[in-house]
Design a protein around this motif. Sequence first.
Motif, short mmCIF file in Angstrom:
data_model
loop_
_atom_site.label_atom_id
_atom_site.label_comp_id
_atom_site.label_asym_id
_atom_site.label_seq_id
_atom_site.Cartn_x
_atom_site.Cartn_y
_atom_site.Cartn_z
N PHE A 16 0.91 -1.20 -0.06
CA PHE A 16 -0.13 -0.06 0.17
C PHE A 16 0.92 1.17 -0.24
O PHE A 16 0.49 2.24 -0.65
N ALA A 32 -5.34 2.21 -6.00
CA ALA A 32 -4.40 1.06 -5.45
C ALA A 32 -4.82 1.04 -3.90
O ALA A 32 -5.82 0.18 -3.51
N GLN A 33 -4.12 1.71 -3.17
CA GLN A 33 -4.47 1.88 -1.49
C GLN A 33 -5.89 2.08 -1.34
O GLN A 33 -6.25 3.00 -1.89
N GLY A 34 -6.46 1.26 -0.40
CA GLY A 34 -8.03 1.59 -0.37
C GLY A 34 -8.46 2.76 0.73
O GLY A 34 -8.21 2.53 1.78
N PHE A 121 -5.36 -10.47 3.45
CA PHE A 121 -4.41 -9.05 3.89
C PHE A 121 -3.26 -9.01 4.39
O PHE A 121 -2.75 -10.01 5.12
N ASN A 170 -11.23 -8.63 1.25
CA ASN A 170 -9.99 -7.69 0.89
C ASN A 170 -9.13 -8.51 0.51
O ASN A 170 -8.48 -9.50 1.31
N TYR A 201 -15.01 -4.26 6.60
CA TYR A 201 -16.09 -3.94 5.50
C TYR A 201 -17.59 -4.31 5.79
O TYR A 201 -18.39 -4.29 4.49
N LYS A 232 -13.23 2.88 7.65
CA LYS A 232 -14.11 2.52 6.29
C LYS A 232 -15.45 3.04 6.52
O LYS A 232 -16.19 3.54 5.45
N PHE A 317 -13.55 -2.71 -3.40
CA PHE A 317 -12.44 -3.15 -4.12
C PHE A 317 -13.31 -3.91 -5.22
O PHE A 317 -14.01 -4.82 -5.12
N ARG A 362 -6.25 -5.42 -8.39
CA ARG A 362 -7.34 -4.95 -7.46
C ARG A 362 -7.41 -3.49 -7.69
O ARG A 362 -6.43 -2.59 -7.67
N1 GLN Z 1 -7.12 -1.59 3.71
C1 GLN Z 1 -6.40 -0.48 2.80
C2 GLN Z 1 -6.30 -1.53 1.53
O1 GLN Z 1 -6.52 -2.65 1.35
C3 GLN Z 1 -4.82 -0.37 3.22
C4 GLN Z 1 -4.49 -0.28 4.59
C5 GLN Z 1 -3.12 0.11 4.72
O2 GLN Z 1 -2.58 0.89 4.10
N2 GLN Z 1 -2.53 -0.32 5.72
O3 GLN Z 1 -5.94 -0.92 0.45
#
Ligand code: GLN
Length: 382
Positions: A16, A32-34, A121, A170, A201, A232, A317, A362
């Motif tokens: 990320f 990219a990063q969520g 994750f 995720n 989520y 979130k 995502f 993703r």
């Molecule tokens: N949960 C977020 C993702 O999947 C990022 C979390 C983080 O950057 N640590 O993109």
Amino acid sequence: MKYPESKLPEIGTTIFTVMSQMAAEHKAINLAQGFPDFNGPQILLDAVATHVARGANQYAPMTGIVELREQIAAKVQRLYSRKVCADTEVTVTSGATEAIYAAIASVVQPNDEVIVLDPAFDCYDPAIVLNGAKAVHVQLQAPAFTLDWEAITAAVSPQTRLIIFNSPHNPSGAVMREADLEKLQQLVAGTDILLIGDDVYEHIIFDGAEHLSFVKYDELYQRSFVISSFGKTYHVTGWKIGYCVAPPQLTREFRKVHQFLNFCTATPLQYALADVMKKQPNHYLELPDFYQQKRDLFNKLMLNSRFSGVPSAGSYFQVLDYSKISSLGDMAFCEYLTKEVGVAAIPMSVFCKKPPSMQLVRFCFAKNDATLVEACEKLAAL
Ligand code: GLN
């Protein structure tokens, strides 16, 4: 001097950070990063300002302020029909990542096994390894990333201490269904296996589906850490505030770790969230539609592209196959997307112990519509 050997020899900088930096350097749109590219609710931002101004700026109680823990307990009861005790079963944490670390550290012993479902994750493995335990990876079944109960059952051994689940998932967007919950209850009945429900989520779930929290099921809840994230739910990922709901015996051990990781979580944020949860208890109910529209817009715009995939069932995502566009590996393809195309994405392989059988990346669709339109124009031109 000789520095000690790395405790995490296989771990580099999290993807990320890598992708967000690359996106910033190349001025790419960051899918990219969520994280959302829009702000949290004004009422919440105002509430933080009010609590900062009135002086709520010293340490909060280690477990979280009682007002917030009570709101969390009320929400759990409303949504999942279980009365949890705000004093003994709810702990406010500095983000879900802290809660996941604390949960793992509080129960795994050296040489225990923890079952992790790939793609997973990226914070699970390091927490397991740092605590001297072993991660046992079981693959979800592509392309829908469903749970392979035969493989999960086969992975259980006398050393299995913990299994980590994540729904909505995720990176894949898959969600656990009622049949999965039945299988899981059968699997753990009569064992001492513990569970983490990574539910960050939980409120972002589509097509009328319901999130099936472990909190709802007696057999599961008694052995679970159920972890969620305000970041979130309120579009404020940078606040790093979440919580863990677990039965008293587990919460007691969890707090022993939490108190020495973070001690407590930012005070004004806690008061602000407690106020807003009280004033707008239905905020959660708006999220499925809000994000489903974004999912649908993203997928509609991508229909004209050579990417393919099935719509995400939850999370923010969308995973897509790029095999018609390129034969590059997924990391190289994400670099190319970021540097040459101007859109950053996350490669699927970083979440997998075994290289994935498909060419997948993703995308995060928690973005303003204009951002999605601009990004998809670039992607559809490939
Ligand atoms: N949960 C977020 C993702 O999947 C990022 C979390 C983080 O950057 N640590 O993109």
